[in-house]
Design an enzyme around this catalytic site. Structure first.
Site, PDB file in Angstrom:
ATOM      1  N   ASP A 248       0.594  -1.064  -0.026  1.00 37.81           N
ATOM      2  CA  ASP A 248      -0.089   0.018  -0.098  1.00 37.81           C
ATOM      3  C   ASP A 248       0.981   1.309  -0.026  1.00 37.81           C
ATOM      4  O   ASP A 248       2.174   1.196   0.062  1.00 37.81           O
ATOM      5  CB  ASP A 248      -0.933  -0.183   1.209  1.00 37.81           C
ATOM      6  N   LYS A 270      -3.488   3.008  -1.754  1.00 37.18           N
ATOM      7  CA  LYS A 270      -4.784   3.583  -1.259  1.00 37.18           C
ATOM      8  C   LYS A 270      -4.736   5.011  -0.843  1.00 37.18           C
ATOM      9  O   LYS A 270      -4.214   5.091   0.345  1.00 37.18           O
ATOM     10  CB  LYS A 270      -5.715   2.597  -0.496  1.00 37.18           C
ATOM     11  N   MET A 383      -5.803   8.487  10.890  1.00 38.06           N
ATOM     12  CA  MET A 383      -6.586   9.339   9.832  1.00 38.06           C
ATOM     13  C   MET A 383      -7.264  10.226  10.275  1.00 38.06           C
ATOM     14  O   MET A 383      -8.620  10.556   9.936  1.00 38.06           O
ATOM     15  CB  MET A 383      -7.457   8.177   9.085  1.00 38.06           C
TER      16      MET A 383
HETATM   17  N1  SAH Z   1      -1.785  -0.145   9.452  1.00 37.44           N
HETATM   18  C1  SAH Z   1      -1.259   1.118   9.748  1.00 37.44           C
HETATM   19  C2  SAH Z   1      -2.379   2.265   9.817  1.00 37.44           C
HETATM   20  C3  SAH Z   1      -3.127   2.458   8.295  1.00 37.44           C
HETATM   21  S1  SAH Z   1      -4.088   3.751   8.468  1.00 37.44           S
HETATM   22  C4  SAH Z   1      -0.395   1.093  11.156  1.00 37.44           C
HETATM   23  O1  SAH Z   1      -0.658   0.259  11.941  1.00 37.44           O
HETATM   24  O2  SAH Z   1       0.254   2.097  11.352  1.00 37.44           O
HETATM   25  C5  SAH Z   1      -3.356   5.254   7.985  1.00 37.44           C
HETATM   26  C6  SAH Z   1      -3.086   5.840   8.857  1.00 37.44           C
HETATM   27  O3  SAH Z   1      -2.045   5.777   9.771  1.00 37.44           O
HETATM   28  C7  SAH Z   1      -2.521   7.272   8.436  1.00 37.44           C
HETATM   29  O4  SAH Z   1      -3.444   8.244   8.035  1.00 37.44           O
HETATM   30  C8  SAH Z   1      -1.765   8.119   9.699  1.00 37.44           C
HETATM   31  O5  SAH Z   1      -2.722   8.326  10.666  1.00 37.44           O
HETATM   32  C9  SAH Z   1      -1.202   6.504  10.317  1.00 37.44           C
HETATM   33  N2  SAH Z   1       0.094   6.588   9.948  1.00 37.44           N
HETATM   34  C10 SAH Z   1       0.506   5.336   9.405  1.00 37.44           C
HETATM   35  N3  SAH Z   1       2.031   5.525   9.040  1.00 37.44           N
HETATM   36  C11 SAH Z   1       2.194   6.291   9.749  1.00 37.44           C
HETATM   37  C12 SAH Z   1       3.593   7.198  10.184  1.00 37.44           C
HETATM   38  N4  SAH Z   1       4.621   6.659   9.752  1.00 37.44           N
HETATM   39  N5  SAH Z   1       3.460   8.258  10.903  1.00 37.44           N
HETATM   40  C13 SAH Z   1       2.371   8.863  11.351  1.00 37.44           C
HETATM   41  N6  SAH Z   1       0.982   8.283  11.230  1.00 37.44           N
HETATM   42  C14 SAH Z   1       1.150   7.125  10.426  1.00 37.44           C
END
Ligand code: SAH
Length: 465
Positions: A248, A270, A383
């Site tokens: 993704d 996405k 998000m």
């Molecule tokens: N599976 C992922 C989350 C996916 S949803 C996890 O466990 O981290 C996507 C959201 O995750 C983004 O909108 C943001 O809020 C957060 N996110 C993912 N990677 C990030 C990062 N490196 N730094 C800050 N927020 C992050």
């Protein structure tokens, strides 16, 4: 990369070295391992050089370098340990059309000789472009220790067996055969003596041919927040095995670089609100490749089980009767809290941690606002950037103190990391001002340890690789 590493075929080629002292000896010891035709030009050669000449291991011209001495040479080394004589000899060799190296003179050399770990035919070359010879030596020492002395023998015998191994289907069956050979059956046979290795190969091939073709398998793998150092070892191994990687948008290029070189990489990115591959197209892709017999790695940012639509993909895979595994990853909230220098839970403060989303399939997501609004509650909001005003309104309506600390961490655990300390009352205005473009986690209820002592933003960024 100023210097591009290649392996030059020196079999039967002419290599000329001018100089007869210690620097010459050091280079000659390396060059004598090759199949090149060696010529040494030295007015006063060391006794070792004379001895090698007597054994016909090299040709010796016992005088100073003269025009034409390097004609037809593939490589020329100037090793007089005398800058003037080296420069003179190098100019003559260049005029003869040879590629020139002057020992300990990177600037005037057309090529450099790397540090070498020799398990012929397996050769590891280590170069630092002259930046850190100490580092090259340390890496060499480390590899010398790690690579078994018998590796060269195994590789030589293995090379002769390659044609026979082609009876196995291309791809994973063949790779698994060679893995078993190099890391298991081969070393065991070699311990009994080199004569046992061939028989071990034959037995292993028979067994591999008899084995039924591999069942399709899908691995759902967490890639963590973006820094390759924050991958789990299991994730690294999965990337190493993958035939197909479907990732993704949050998965960083540095992590994709770790996938097996032959793997097909598919971006199923996405974008939160932008163009995206439809979920059913992604599941269809996974199924198509898996039923084709490929080892599919479905790579998701952070932890695949946190806002990753993991269940939907698992259900499809299960319905198709395909086996799967899950490799957890470091989720954004963990990375963000670590960057902040704070703990997500704390005795006496919060015995619960909530992970919530700012919006869901229906729009801004409703939550148990009264619980989130309680003093001391900690919530990691994913998000949440666009939902900030909504979150702020709902929380304050349910009695949250506008002074509640909030830390927004953008690009947690990846390059471009930024920290925005604020409070609930100022959250949405501060977010508007900050114009964050990367993924961000909102840590509600958490402030940096001492706001005043926080490193300035640029320093935080520099601290990242
Ligand atoms: N599976 C992922 C989350 C996916 S949803 C996890 O466990 O981290 C996507 C959201 O995750 C983004 O909108 C943001 O809020 C957060 N996110 C993912 N990677 C990030 C990062 N490196 N730094 C800050 N927020 C992050």
């Amino acid at each position: 990369m100023q210097h591009f590493p290649i392996f030059l075929d020196l079999q039967g080629r002419r290599v000329v070295l001018a100089g007869g002292g210690n620097a010459a000896l050091a280079k000659l010891r390396l060059l004598l391992k090759t199949e090149a035709r060696l010529t040494v030009i030295a007015a006063d050669p060391a006794p070792e050089i004379r001895a090698w000449a007597a054994e016909h291991r090299l040709a010796l011209i016992a005088r100073a370098m003269a025009p034409g001495d390097a004609l037809c040479a593939a490589l020329f080394y100037a090793a007089h340990e005398d800058a003037t004589e080296d420069a003179r000899a190098a100019a003559l060799a260049r005029a003869d059309g040879a590629l020139v190296n002057i020992v300990d003179n990177l600037e005037d050399s057309a090529f450099i000789t790397p540090a070498i770990v020799d398990r012929d035919p397996v050769t590891v070359a280590i170069g630092t472009e002259g930046a850190a010879p100490v580092l090259a030596r340390a890496i060499k020492a480390d590899l010398e220790e790690r690579l078994p002395a018998g590796l060269g023998t195994l590789a030589r015998i293995g090379k002769a067996f390659r044609a026979a191994a082609e009876r196995l289907p291309f791809g994973e069956p063949r790779r698994r055969f060679w893995r078993d050979y190099y890391f298991d059956a081969g070393p065991r046979a070699l311990a009994k003596g080199a004569a046992h290795v061939q028989a071990a190969l034959e037995t292993l091939l028979d067994r591999s041919l008899a084995r039924t073709p591999r069942a399709p398998f899908v691995e759902f793998v967490g890639a963590g927040p973006g820094d390759p150092d924050l991958l789990t070892l299991k994730a690294r191994k999965a990337l190493d095995r993958a035939d197909v990687v479907i990732h993704d948008r949050l998965v960083s290029p540095a992590i994709l670089d770790l996938a097996r070189r032959e793997a097909t990489i598919i971006d199923a990115g996405k974008e939160g609100f932008g163009p995206s591959m439809a979920q059913q197209d992604i599941t269809a892709l996974i199924l198509a490749h898996a039923t084709d017999g490929a080892h599919v790695v479905r790579l998701k940012g952070g932890d695949p089980g946190v806002f990753g639509r993991l269940d939907e993909e698992i259900e499809t895979v299960e319905d198709a009767g395909i086996a799967y595994g899950i490799v957890p990853g470091i989720t954004a909230a963990s990375a963000a809290a670590a960057s902040l220098g704070r703990s997500l839970t704390r005795r006496g403060r919060n015995g619960a941690l909530r992970i919530v989303t700012g919006h869901d399939a229906r729009g801004f997501a409703e939550q148990d606002w009264a619980a989130l609004a309680k003093p001391g509650a900690i919530t990691a909001i994913y998000m949440g950037k666009r939902a900030a005003r909504f979150l702020q309104g709902r929380l304050m309506m349910h009695g949250a103190d506008p002074a509640t600390p909030v830390s927004v961490v953008e690009n947690a655990g990846r390059p471009g990391e930024r920290l925005l300390p604020t409070n609930l009352g100022a959250l949405s205005a501060d977010l508007d001002d900050a114009q964050l473009t990367g993924p961000a986690v909102i840590l509600l209820g958490l402030a940096p340890p001492e706001a005043a002592a926080l490193p300035a933003l640029p320093q935080l960024e520099e601290a990242l690789p």
